[in-house]
Scaffold this active site. Structure first.
Site, PDB file in Angstrom:
ATOM      1  N   GLN A  47       0.793  -1.232   0.000  1.00  9.46           N
ATOM      2  CA  GLN A  47       0.000   0.000   0.000  1.00  9.46           C
ATOM      3  C   GLN A  47       0.826   1.284   0.000  1.00  9.46           C
ATOM      4  OE1 GLN A  47      -3.424  -0.206  -0.591  1.00  9.46           O
ATOM      5  NE2 GLN A  47      -2.664  -2.293  -0.913  1.00  9.46           N
ATOM      6  N   GLU A  48       2.162   1.153  -0.197  1.00 12.14           N
ATOM      7  CA  GLU A  48       2.945   2.368  -0.437  1.00 12.14           C
ATOM      8  C   GLU A  48       2.479   3.003  -1.748  1.00 12.14           C
ATOM      9  OE1 GLU A  48       7.142   1.882  -0.534  1.00 12.14           O
ATOM     10  OE2 GLU A  48       7.310   1.297   1.577  1.00 12.14           O
ATOM     11  N   ARG A 105     -11.351  20.048  10.901  1.00  8.27           N
ATOM     12  CA  ARG A 105     -12.093  20.136  12.176  1.00  8.27           C
ATOM     13  C   ARG A 105     -11.168  20.126  13.382  1.00  8.27           C
ATOM     14  NH1 ARG A 105     -16.610  15.601  10.912  1.00  8.27           N
ATOM     15  NH2 ARG A 105     -15.000  14.914   9.429  1.00  8.27           N
ATOM     16  N   GLN A 106      -9.907  19.737  13.170  1.00  6.22           N
ATOM     17  CA  GLN A 106      -8.927  19.757  14.266  1.00  6.22           C
ATOM     18  C   GLN A 106      -8.083  21.026  14.141  1.00  6.22           C
ATOM     19  OE1 GLN A 106      -6.957  15.935  15.089  1.00  6.22           O
ATOM     20  NE2 GLN A 106      -8.310  14.988  13.568  1.00  6.22           N
ATOM     21  N   HIS A 139     -13.434  24.634   7.091  1.00  2.00           N
ATOM     22  CA  HIS A 139     -14.270  24.508   8.290  1.00  2.00           C
ATOM     23  C   HIS A 139     -14.117  25.722   9.204  1.00  2.00           C
ATOM     24  CE1 HIS A 139     -16.641  22.493  11.316  1.00  2.00           C
ATOM     25  NE2 HIS A 139     -15.674  22.603  12.199  1.00  2.00           N
ATOM     26  N   LYS A 204     -27.584  24.032  19.527  1.00  2.00           N
ATOM     27  CA  LYS A 204     -27.440  22.651  19.969  1.00  2.00           C
ATOM     28  C   LYS A 204     -26.414  22.556  21.094  1.00  2.00           C
ATOM     29  CE  LYS A 204     -23.985  21.495  16.421  1.00  2.00           C
ATOM     30  NZ  LYS A 204     -23.742  20.817  15.162  1.00  2.00           N
ATOM     31  N   ASP A 230     -24.702  24.475   5.906  1.00  2.00           N
ATOM     32  CA  ASP A 230     -23.541  24.112   6.732  1.00  2.00           C
ATOM     33  C   ASP A 230     -22.383  23.753   5.809  1.00  2.00           C
ATOM     34  OD1 ASP A 230     -22.125  23.763   9.042  1.00  2.00           O
ATOM     35  OD2 ASP A 230     -23.290  22.060   9.797  1.00  2.00           O
ATOM     36  N   ALA A 236     -24.610  12.810   9.510  1.00  2.00           N
ATOM     37  CA  ALA A 236     -25.951  13.383   9.272  1.00  2.00           C
ATOM     38  C   ALA A 236     -26.858  13.338  10.492  1.00  2.00           C
ATOM     39  CB  ALA A 236     -26.636  12.705   8.081  1.00  2.00           C
ATOM     40  N   THR A 238     -26.795  15.259  13.348  1.00  2.00           N
ATOM     41  CA  THR A 238     -27.196  16.617  13.721  1.00  2.00           C
ATOM     42  C   THR A 238     -28.142  17.205  12.684  1.00  2.00           C
ATOM     43  OG1 THR A 238     -25.103  17.007  14.870  1.00  2.00           O
ATOM     44  CG2 THR A 238     -26.326  18.937  14.202  1.00  2.00           C
TER      45      THR A 238
END
Length: 338
Positions: A47-48, A105-106, A139, A204, A230, A236, A238
């Site tokens: 998988q290289e 998101r991080q 994001h 929320k 969004d 899905a 939320t």
């Protein structure tokens, strides 16, 4: 060094249909055949990832089209290795076209002893040899500051506005734009302003990531066609819960416009069985067969916008001009005739 005459496109395996669509549209714009650079991006048995470019790229203006979507690590490594191959082949300039920027998101430390992975990925991209980045709907907008290079962040809102004006013609007075959380208000407000609609919020409270404990609708949605906007839809949960709360609050119907359809795990089944009349996604992430087969999910193309952004980057003109209707409408002519 040879004179740079034309932009050259190369693609990884993350979203070949989008890359092909961009090449096709560029052929129309340039009045000449534009193909993706002939290359192979393959994996060895362990998988290289291996990349080989069959065309001369010395001194050329290269654009790598590669979202870092699922599988995020594989697609990120493809991007880095393609960049290294082009850099070692003396490419003049390398632009990473990343329609969906994974790890976004991080973007901050939410707890002690956690990483800021978005910054790490930015460092990896820079170290590989990328000269500039072209992306869409990060994001968090401040991720642009993680890069010590130019970053052009396009927005899906202008495309969504065109789509809404087309599909809700004559009923725009009944539309209510909804942000699914307080953090997305700016994004929802931008769309609301473009279509001249009011704004509501679904507030929320999360107990832990991926699980919503409580929701409250802020604003009157009675009798309104609600449009949730969004930047991404993952499982899905939320989104479907927000649609349910809006219907309970008196909405006549609920639609959603999402920039990036991650659609992992039970997302497709949830959307299919939800109160959502339609879920509109862009093709920044290649939709799966299951997504394409779901009757209440629709895909809008980003190739016209990315093609123009690539051409503007290549010839040194404004990319931010694509945020304006008088620039965007002509390149979507034929798709949204009003």
């Amino acid at each position: 060094m040879p004179t740079i005459t034309e932009p050259k496109l190369i693609s990884g395996n993350a979203n070949k249909p989008l890359a092909t669509a961009i090449a096709r549209r560029m052929s129309m714009h340039r009045g000449m055949n534009v193909d993706l650079v002939d290359a192979r991006v393959e994996r060895f048995n362990d998988q290289e990832i291996f990349v080989e470019c069959y065309e001369n790229v010395r001194g050329e203006d290269m654009f790598i089209i590669q979202p870092t979507s699922n599988p995020a690590n594989d697609n990120l490594m493809e991007l880095l290795i393609i960049t290294d191959a082009l850099k070692r082949s003396s490419a003049g300039r390398i632009t990473a076209v990343i329609p969906y920027f994974g790890y976004a998101r991080q973007d901050r430390r939410t707890k002690a002893r956690t990483p800021i992975s978005a910054k790490l990925v930015a460092n990896l991209i820079a170290e590989a040899g990328v000269d500039r980045v072209l992306t869409m709907d990060l994001h968090a907008a401040q991720i642009q500051g993680f890069f010590d290079m130019p970053v052009d962040n396009l927005y899906a809102a202008p495309i969504f506005a065109l789509d809404i004006k087309h599909h809700f013609k004559g009923a725009t007075d009944d539309i209510m734009v909804v942000s699914p959380d307080v953090g997305g208000v700016a994004r929802a407000r931008e769309l609301a302003k473009r279509i001249d609609a009011p704004l509501s919020i679904v507030d929320k409270r999360r107990e832990k990531p991926g699980e919503v404990a409580e929701m409250t609708v802020i604003g009157s949605v009675e009798g309104k066609k609600c449009i949730i906007v969004d930047d991404l839809c993952d499982t899905a949960g939320t989104l479907c819960k927000a649609a349910e709360h809006l219907m309970d609050a008196g909405a006549s119907e609920v639609h959603a416009y999402i920039s990036h359809g991650v659609m992992s795990g039970p997302a497709v089944e949830r959307v299919k069985n939800s109160h959502l009349k339609t879920l509109v996604l862009t093709d920044s992430i290649q939709p799966t067969d299951a997504v394409m087969a779901t009757p209440n999910i629709r895909i809008v193309p980003t190739a016209p916008m990315f093609t123009q952004a690539i051409l503007n980057t290549w010839n040194g003109t404004s990319v931010s001009s694509l945020f304006e209707d008088n620039t965007l409408v002509p390149i979507y002519e034929g798709l949204y005739n009003t």
